[in-house]
Design a protein around this motif. Structure first.
Motif, PDB file in Angstrom:
ATOM      1  N   TYR A  49       0.844  -1.199   0.000  1.00 21.40           N
ATOM      2  CA  TYR A  49       0.000   0.000   0.000  1.00 21.40           C
ATOM      3  C   TYR A  49       0.871   1.237   0.000  1.00 21.40           C
ATOM      4  CZ  TYR A  49      -3.918  -3.037   0.787  1.00 21.40           C
ATOM      5  OH  TYR A  49      -4.870  -4.013   0.626  1.00 21.40           O
ATOM      6  N   VAL A  50       0.404   2.256  -0.729  1.00 20.30           N
ATOM      7  CA  VAL A  50       1.161   3.503  -0.848  1.00 20.30           C
ATOM      8  C   VAL A  50       0.200   4.661  -0.679  1.00 20.30           C
ATOM      9  CG1 VAL A  50       2.682   4.829  -2.324  1.00 20.30           C
ATOM     10  CG2 VAL A  50       2.669   2.366  -2.510  1.00 20.30           C
ATOM     11  N   PHE A  51       0.621   5.698   0.061  1.00 20.54           N
ATOM     12  CA  PHE A  51      -0.159   6.940   0.152  1.00 20.54           C
ATOM     13  C   PHE A  51       0.223   7.817  -1.025  1.00 20.54           C
ATOM     14  CE2 PHE A  51      -2.295   6.269   4.004  1.00 20.54           C
ATOM     15  CZ  PHE A  51      -1.437   5.709   4.933  1.00 20.54           C
ATOM     16  N   MET A  52      -0.780   8.361  -1.701  1.00 22.86           N
ATOM     17  CA  MET A  52      -0.475   9.165  -2.885  1.00 22.86           C
ATOM     18  C   MET A  52      -1.257  10.463  -2.894  1.00 22.86           C
ATOM     19  SD  MET A  52      -0.275   6.662  -6.147  1.00 22.86           S
ATOM     20  CE  MET A  52       0.900   5.348  -6.256  1.00 22.86           C
ATOM     21  N   THR A  53      -0.598  11.508  -3.416  1.00 20.34           N
ATOM     22  CA  THR A  53      -1.329  12.753  -3.675  1.00 20.34           C
ATOM     23  C   THR A  53      -2.000  12.634  -5.039  1.00 20.34           C
ATOM     24  OG1 THR A  53       0.602  13.694  -4.737  1.00 20.34           O
ATOM     25  CG2 THR A  53       0.370  14.101  -2.380  1.00 20.34           C
ATOM     26  N   ASP A  54      -2.748  13.676  -5.412  1.00 21.78           N
ATOM     27  CA  ASP A  54      -3.398  13.673  -6.727  1.00 21.78           C
ATOM     28  C   ASP A  54      -2.364  13.587  -7.835  1.00 21.78           C
ATOM     29  OD1 ASP A  54      -6.121  15.873  -5.785  1.00 21.78           O
ATOM     30  OD2 ASP A  54      -6.066  13.685  -6.033  1.00 21.78           O
ATOM     31  N   GLU A  55      -1.222  14.323  -7.637  1.00 24.78           N
ATOM     32  CA  GLU A  55      -0.188  14.311  -8.690  1.00 24.78           C
ATOM     33  C   GLU A  55       0.396  12.911  -8.843  1.00 24.78           C
ATOM     34  OE1 GLU A  55       1.359  18.616  -7.075  1.00 24.78           O
ATOM     35  OE2 GLU A  55       2.607  16.826  -6.902  1.00 24.78           O
ATOM     36  N   ASP A  56       0.676  12.273  -7.690  1.00 19.46           N
ATOM     37  CA  ASP A  56       1.240  10.923  -7.754  1.00 19.46           C
ATOM     38  C   ASP A  56       0.291   9.990  -8.488  1.00 19.46           C
ATOM     39  OD1 ASP A  56       2.453  11.171  -4.345  1.00 19.46           O
ATOM     40  OD2 ASP A  56       3.430  11.675  -6.242  1.00 19.46           O
ATOM     41  N   LEU A  57      -0.990  10.152  -8.195  1.00 18.76           N
ATOM     42  CA  LEU A  57      -1.990   9.274  -8.819  1.00 18.76           C
ATOM     43  C   LEU A  57      -2.024   9.486 -10.327  1.00 18.76           C
ATOM     44  CD1 LEU A  57      -3.834   7.225  -7.531  1.00 18.76           C
ATOM     45  CD2 LEU A  57      -5.650   8.913  -7.510  1.00 18.76           C
ATOM     46  N   GLU A  60       0.964   7.893 -11.878  1.00 17.98           N
ATOM     47  CA  GLU A  60       0.785   6.432 -11.971  1.00 17.98           C
ATOM     48  C   GLU A  60      -0.135   6.079 -13.127  1.00 17.98           C
ATOM     49  OE1 GLU A  60       1.841   3.448 -10.254  1.00 17.98           O
ATOM     50  OE2 GLU A  60       3.433   4.901  -9.944  1.00 17.98           O
TER      51      GLU A  60
END
Lengths: 343, 401
Positions: A49-57, A60
């Motif tokens: 599991y990874v925590f992501m911001t909108d940019e990270d998402l 991806e």
């Protein structure tokens, strides 16, 4: 099959970017099928599991789009390869020295397997280059490819191949064929053709949807002018976009001039003798995009059905049914809106 | 001497001994009624006694004493009757009914809690985790004995509870603990219906448990008490390492329950971090599956996250701590130079199994490339005998022709 000296070379059409884009668009590209968990005998671990911001998402998601293109890259369609055996020298004085053939291979790692030197000295003293069969075996012995066997697996011979296809194991047969053979191997062409014929006869196109083999199937059917069953499948599923793309692919592959990236599409493209011309009102100059209206798409499909289809009555009926259903749906929506408006 | 006095002599236990529980259990001599299977007048000597086991007059004539032939089977018949009445209390349990050891109750199911008013406890099952005899010193009676029963109940869908019952008899204790377990239910969230949401550490008293999430199909790799609790909760895949007293089932249960309750669901994690929670599975090509997004507040941007904030999922779960993972212990000989010699010697055998399998697949038998040249060297196999049979049939056909 793609074999035959007189027939055209499919590779001249396959690699054009317009054909490649059409093959990509014809695929359903459902993420959960393309990226479905694969049981490859590996030990399963708990997911990460990874925590992501909108940019990270977003990053991806873009990576996944790129990965999707890689996974759905269609295996190349080439004509059957031509023999490359040639005699390099004849030394009759060497006859009787050995009672078996001697093979020499250049195992330098930076060479391409197709180009590296493999020569054979026959017992009668002839020195020649190896034929394709020998090349495949010797390459596999000295520079093995994972998953490939030296001799052809029995599942690609009859009656085993037909048994596999009857069990509808299309994807595993095609995947293994891609590993085992080179794309221009006559056995590869034989196995894939048999598979696509079986899929077409059984109408089980959904088995290959969201895999890289769907593009190859569509190309095969369009090349051999047998797109009617697949067209019927698209119309029945109300996928007019893909029906139109299939017809465009068919037209592109029928043109006399191989499609190149530089040549813009012209009206003279489909100048075949069966009278199927591109003179319909719809945008014959360009392959339609998804934003084309339903009317335009129906025109293109109707044009094909009237001029080029083999199963004309069945396709016309399907198109009629679609139009009735569509009209009915629009009527119900209108009434719903009217009812909502009154409230 | 009467039968009672004789038996007391044989099976005798003093009063003090009886208080300590001596003279009970398997293997101890029990009194048996030796009169069963016997009739007055018939004994070792088989005789007709008129007036006792024969009529005095028969057809108007006096019957005389007569000896009759010995009954050979009398001894064995009596013995068989006496063996029948031994106090055997063992019974067989099927593998599914079996508990942790023997026919004992720990690990065995005792059924759902009894219905109370409208609550029928449908779908519930209770497992005994501990059944023991406990003593306590009282002022009046001295050492008093009770039975203690600790059990866990659950419906396999997240509802679970544990209870402790004590009573003078086993039945009383079991009833009480089952009732209490049914009264103290909690709801445990499970991830995808089969496991915990994340790894966690939990402790109660001296017991420490490290729990790890496992993928579907892994099974319950843990202490047997934790395994039973997981069965009741509906968790099917888990790893748990218990450190400290592994025999203290009650502490282990309480520690595990605490850990289950303090779990944070994916939605809770996303909400408290105000970031998306994304799941990556290596077997699915690490496709980023959005599992939870923050509910109320908007997602934070990169600038809003302080530089020292812990973003790693595992570290966040364990609040900065890391479970110590020791590398697996290797056998002592792997460091010795002679091990390398051994590996070199067996190197050529490493692929043997695979080679045999591919030869069988290709030729139907294990054969070398010299088998054509030297057919007498082929091992006896189904393929060889099939060929011989075929050759014999062909010869027969030739002869007939």
């Amino acid at each position: 099959m793609f074999a035959g000296v007189a027939s055209r070379d499919p590779s001249l059409y396959f690699f054009s970017s317009r054909v490649q884009e059409l093959l990509f668009q014809l695929n359903d590209r459902q993420h959960d099928l393309v990226f479905k968990p694969r049981k490859l005998g590996q030990k399963l671990e708990a997911p990460q599991y990874v925590f992501m911001t909108d940019e990270d998402l977003d990053k991806e998601r873009r990576r996944i789009e790129q990965r999707l293109r890689e996974k759905l890259q269609v295996p190349p369609v080439l004509g059957p390869r031509k023999p490359i055996e040639r005699v390099l020298a004849k030394d009759p004085r060497l006859e009787g020295l050995h009672d078996s053939k001697l093979v020499c291979i250049d195992i330098s790692p930076d060479l391409s397997d197709r180009k590296r030197m493999i020569t054979v000295r026959e017992p009668d003293g002839t020195l020649r280059t190896a034929n394709w069969n020998e090349r495949g075996r010797i390459n596999q012995i000295f520079l093995p490819v994972d998953g490939r066997t030296v001799t052809m697996p029995k599942m690609f011979e009859e009656p085993h191949l037909t048994e596999c296809l009857d069990r509808e194991e299309y994807v595993s047969v095609l995947d293994r064929a891609c590993v085992q053979f080179e794309p221009d191997d006559p056995d590869y062409i034989r196995v894939t053709s048999a598979t696509y014929d079986h899929v077409d006869a059984a109408r089980l196109y959904e088995r290959l949807q969201s895999t890289r083999h769907f593009g190859a199937l569509a190309f095969y059917l369009a090349w051999h002018r047998r797109i009617d069953n697949l067209l019927l499948y698209f119309i029945q599923l109300e996928k007019l976009n893909q029906a139109v793309k299939l017809i465009h692919l068919y037209r592109l592959l029928r043109s006399a001039e191989p499609v190149s990236d530089q040549t813009p599409p012209t009206r003279q493209e489909s100048s075949q003798s069966d009278g199927y011309s591109s003179s319909s009102d719809s945008g014959s100059e360009s392959e339609s995009s998804d934003s084309d209206s339903e009317g335009v798409q129906l025109d293109i499909i109707r044009d094909y059905i009237e001029n080029a289809s083999v199963k004309r009555p069945v396709l016309e009926l399907a198109l009629q049914n679609f139009q009735h259903l569509s009209a009915e749906r629009r009527r119900v929506e209108r009434e719903q809106r009217r009812a909502d408006g009154r409230q | 001497m009467s039968a009672n006095e004789l038996w007391k002599g044989v099976t005798g236990v003093s009063n003090a001994g009886r208080k300590r529980g001596r003279g009970r259990g398997a293997g101890v001599k029990r009194r048996r009624d030796l009169n069963r299977g016997q009739v007055i007048g018939v004994g070792k000597v088989n005789m007709m006694w008129p007036g006792l086991n024969a009529p005095v007059l028969r057809n108007g004539e006096l019957v005389r004493q007569q000896s009759q032939p010995r009954d050979e089977q009398r001894e064995s018949r009596l013995q068989a009757i006496r063996d029948q009445f031994t106090d055997q209390r063992s019974f067989k349990l099927t593998p599914l009914e079996r508990g942790w050891s023997g026919n004992r109750l720990p690990g065995r199911s005792i059924g759902p809690p009894d219905a109370v008013d409208f609550e029928t406890f449908e779908g519930f099952d209770t497992t005994v985790l501990e059944l023991k005899t406990v003593f306590s010193m009282t002022a009046t009676a001295g050492r008093t004995r009770h039975i203690s029963c600790f059990a866990v109940t659950g419906n396999g869908a997240g509802l679970v509870g544990y209870g402790l019952g004590k009573g003078n008899t086993g039945m009383a204790a079991i009833k009480q603990c089952k009732r209490r377990a049914g009264q103290r239910l909690i709801y445990v969230e499970r991830c995808d219906g089969h496991t915990v949401f994340h790894d966690f550490f939990t402790r109660f008293a001296a017991v420490r448990i490290f729990v790890e999430r496992r993928p579907r199909g892994h099974g319950l790799q843990c202490h047997r008490a934790i395994r039973e609790i997981c069965h009741r909760v509906g968790i099917s895949d888990l790893y748990a390492k218990v450190e400290g007293p592994t025999d203290n089932v009650q502490s282990i249960t309480k520690a595990f329950f605490l850990g289950l309750l303090r779990q944070r669901t994916h939605q809770q994690l996303a909400d408290e971090k105000r970031l998306h929670l994304v799941e990556l599975r290596p077997e699915a090509d690490n496709y980023p599956r959005l599992v939870a997004s923050p509910g109320g507040a908007p997602v934070r941007s990169k600038e809003q996250i302080p530089a020292d904030e812990e973003l790693d999922f595992q570290l966040h779960i364990f609040e900065g701590k890391v479970p110590l993972k020791m590398p697996p212990k290797q056998p002592f000989y792997m460091k010795l130079p002679c091990y390398q010699t051994h590996l070199n010697k067996v190197k050529h055998l490493k692929n043997q199994e695979q080679v045999r399998v591919s030869l069988l697949a290709e030729h139907g038998e294990v054969r070398s490339f010299l088998a054509d040249q030297y057919p007498e060297c082929r091992a006896a196999s189904a393929a060889l005998w099939a060929e011989k049979r075929q050759a014999a049939e062909d010869d027969q056909e030739q002869d007939e022709m």
